[in-house]
Motif scaffolding. Sequence first.
Motif, PDB file in Angstrom:
ATOM      1  N   GLY A 123       0.827  -1.206   0.000  1.00 19.31           N
ATOM      2  CA  GLY A 123       0.000   0.000   0.000  1.00 19.31           C
ATOM      3  C   GLY A 123       0.862   1.257   0.000  1.00 19.31           C
ATOM      4  N   GLY A 124       0.201   2.394  -0.194  1.00 19.93           N
ATOM      5  CA  GLY A 124       0.932   3.656  -0.180  1.00 19.93           C
ATOM      6  C   GLY A 124       0.132   4.773  -0.787  1.00 19.93           C
ATOM      7  N   LEU A 125       0.837   5.848  -1.110  1.00 17.39           N
ATOM      8  CA  LEU A 125       0.226   7.034  -1.696  1.00 17.39           C
ATOM      9  C   LEU A 125       0.576   7.097  -3.173  1.00 17.39           C
ATOM     10  CD1 LEU A 125      -1.156   9.831  -1.456  1.00 17.39           C
ATOM     11  CD2 LEU A 125       1.079  10.761  -0.826  1.00 17.39           C
ATOM     12  N   VAL A 126      -0.440   7.327  -3.994  1.00 17.58           N
ATOM     13  CA  VAL A 126      -0.225   7.384  -5.438  1.00 17.58           C
ATOM     14  C   VAL A 126      -1.160   8.425  -6.028  1.00 17.58           C
ATOM     15  CG1 VAL A 126      -1.886   5.542  -5.933  1.00 17.58           C
ATOM     16  CG2 VAL A 126      -0.008   5.963  -7.531  1.00 17.58           C
ATOM     17  N   GLN A 127      -0.767   9.016  -7.129  1.00 16.24           N
ATOM     18  CA  GLN A 127      -1.636   9.975  -7.804  1.00 16.24           C
ATOM     19  C   GLN A 127      -2.690   9.244  -8.639  1.00 16.24           C
ATOM     20  OE1 GLN A 127       0.989  12.580 -10.029  1.00 16.24           O
ATOM     21  NE2 GLN A 127       1.007  14.076  -8.367  1.00 16.24           N
ATOM     22  N   ALA A 128      -3.774   9.910  -8.873  1.00 11.95           N
ATOM     23  CA  ALA A 128      -4.817   9.348  -9.722  1.00 11.95           C
ATOM     24  C   ALA A 128      -4.230   8.968 -11.077  1.00 11.95           C
ATOM     25  CB  ALA A 128      -5.950  10.351  -9.891  1.00 11.95           C
ATOM     26  N   GLY A 129      -4.636   7.795 -11.547  1.00  9.91           N
ATOM     27  CA  GLY A 129      -4.105   7.275 -12.804  1.00  9.91           C
ATOM     28  C   GLY A 129      -2.908   6.372 -12.627  1.00  9.91           C
ATOM     29  N   GLY A 130      -2.357   6.352 -11.433  1.00 11.03           N
ATOM     30  CA  GLY A 130      -1.186   5.537 -11.159  1.00 11.03           C
ATOM     31  C   GLY A 130      -1.527   4.099 -10.824  1.00 11.03           C
ATOM     32  N   SER A 131      -0.496   3.350 -10.446  1.00 12.99           N
ATOM     33  CA  SER A 131      -0.644   1.921 -10.174  1.00 12.99           C
ATOM     34  C   SER A 131       0.024   1.549  -8.851  1.00 12.99           C
ATOM     35  CB  SER A 131       0.001   1.097 -11.293  1.00 12.99           C
ATOM     36  OG  SER A 131      -0.612   1.328 -12.532  1.00 12.99           O
ATOM     37  N   LEU A 132      -0.511   0.514  -8.237  1.00 15.91           N
ATOM     38  CA  LEU A 132       0.089  -0.108  -7.055  1.00 15.91           C
ATOM     39  C   LEU A 132      -0.122  -1.610  -7.148  1.00 15.91           C
ATOM     40  CD1 LEU A 132      -1.026   2.151  -4.040  1.00 15.91           C
ATOM     41  CD2 LEU A 132       1.298   1.851  -4.888  1.00 15.91           C
ATOM     42  N   ARG A 133       0.748  -2.353  -6.484  1.00 18.84           N
ATOM     43  CA  ARG A 133       0.598  -3.808  -6.429  1.00 18.84           C
ATOM     44  C   ARG A 133       0.636  -4.239  -4.972  1.00 18.84           C
ATOM     45  NH1 ARG A 133       4.146  -8.669  -7.142  1.00 18.84           N
ATOM     46  NH2 ARG A 133       2.942 -10.243  -8.296  1.00 18.84           N
ATOM     47  N   LEU A 134      -0.455  -4.841  -4.531  1.00 20.19           N
ATOM     48  CA  LEU A 134      -0.549  -5.344  -3.172  1.00 20.19           C
ATOM     49  C   LEU A 134      -0.183  -6.827  -3.135  1.00 20.19           C
ATOM     50  CD1 LEU A 134      -3.935  -3.760  -1.991  1.00 20.19           C
ATOM     51  CD2 LEU A 134      -1.640  -2.754  -2.004  1.00 20.19           C
ATOM     52  N   SER A 135       0.425  -7.238  -2.035  1.00 22.67           N
ATOM     53  CA  SER A 135       0.769  -8.639  -1.822  1.00 22.67           C
ATOM     54  C   SER A 135       0.235  -9.090  -0.476  1.00 22.67           C
ATOM     55  CB  SER A 135       2.285  -8.830  -1.851  1.00 22.67           C
ATOM     56  OG  SER A 135       2.845  -8.444  -3.079  1.00 22.67           O
ATOM     57  N   CYS A 136      -0.075 -10.374  -0.393  1.00 23.06           N
ATOM     58  CA  CYS A 136      -0.543 -10.962   0.864  1.00 23.06           C
ATOM     59  C   CYS A 136      -0.026 -12.391   0.939  1.00 23.06           C
ATOM     60  CB  CYS A 136      -2.063 -10.946   0.925  1.00 23.06           C
ATOM     61  SG  CYS A 136      -2.761 -11.900   2.298  1.00 23.06           S
ATOM     62  N   THR A 137       0.579 -12.733   2.064  1.00 24.15           N
ATOM     63  CA  THR A 137       1.115 -14.076   2.247  1.00 24.15           C
ATOM     64  C   THR A 137       0.579 -14.681   3.531  1.00 24.15           C
ATOM     65  OG1 THR A 137       3.144 -13.551   1.054  1.00 24.15           O
ATOM     66  CG2 THR A 137       3.225 -15.439   2.534  1.00 24.15           C
ATOM     67  N   ALA A 138       0.141 -15.917   3.429  1.00 20.90           N
ATOM     68  CA  ALA A 138      -0.346 -16.660   4.585  1.00 20.90           C
ATOM     69  C   ALA A 138       0.778 -17.471   5.200  1.00 20.90           C
ATOM     70  CB  ALA A 138      -1.486 -17.587   4.174  1.00 20.90           C
TER      71      ALA A 138
END
Length: 119
Positions: free
Chosen positions: A9-24
């Motif tokens: 997660g984080g801060l991004v401008q509109a139109g941008g991209s992020l990639r979330l990860s989750c590990t069990a």
Amino acid sequence: QVQLVESGGGLVQAGGSLRLSCTASGSIYRVDDMGWYRQAPGKQRELVATIGSFGRTNYADSVKGRFAISRDNAKKSIYLQMNALKPEDTAVYYCNAHVLVVSGYQEVWGRGTPVTVSA
């Protein structure tokens, strides 16, 4: 004790991209459905996307065509690629998993990772 740990997660401008990860992690026999949910300030938690153990996916209408969920069964992990982000995507994103452990079947939640999209 089964844990889900999110990151990305984080801060991004509109139109941008992020990639979330989750590990069990923990003493897990099997991980079945996993997914991402989000909760914006003052709103109820809502489904973003889910993925079954064989890869069948389901998306909220609001993210179709912009977000993509994927998983790596060997790593007990899921990912959420978020593109064309909008300010209304701002929320805390939670990972969810249905797992089989020695004591039976459990639904587990992560602690959440915040995503902020600025206009």
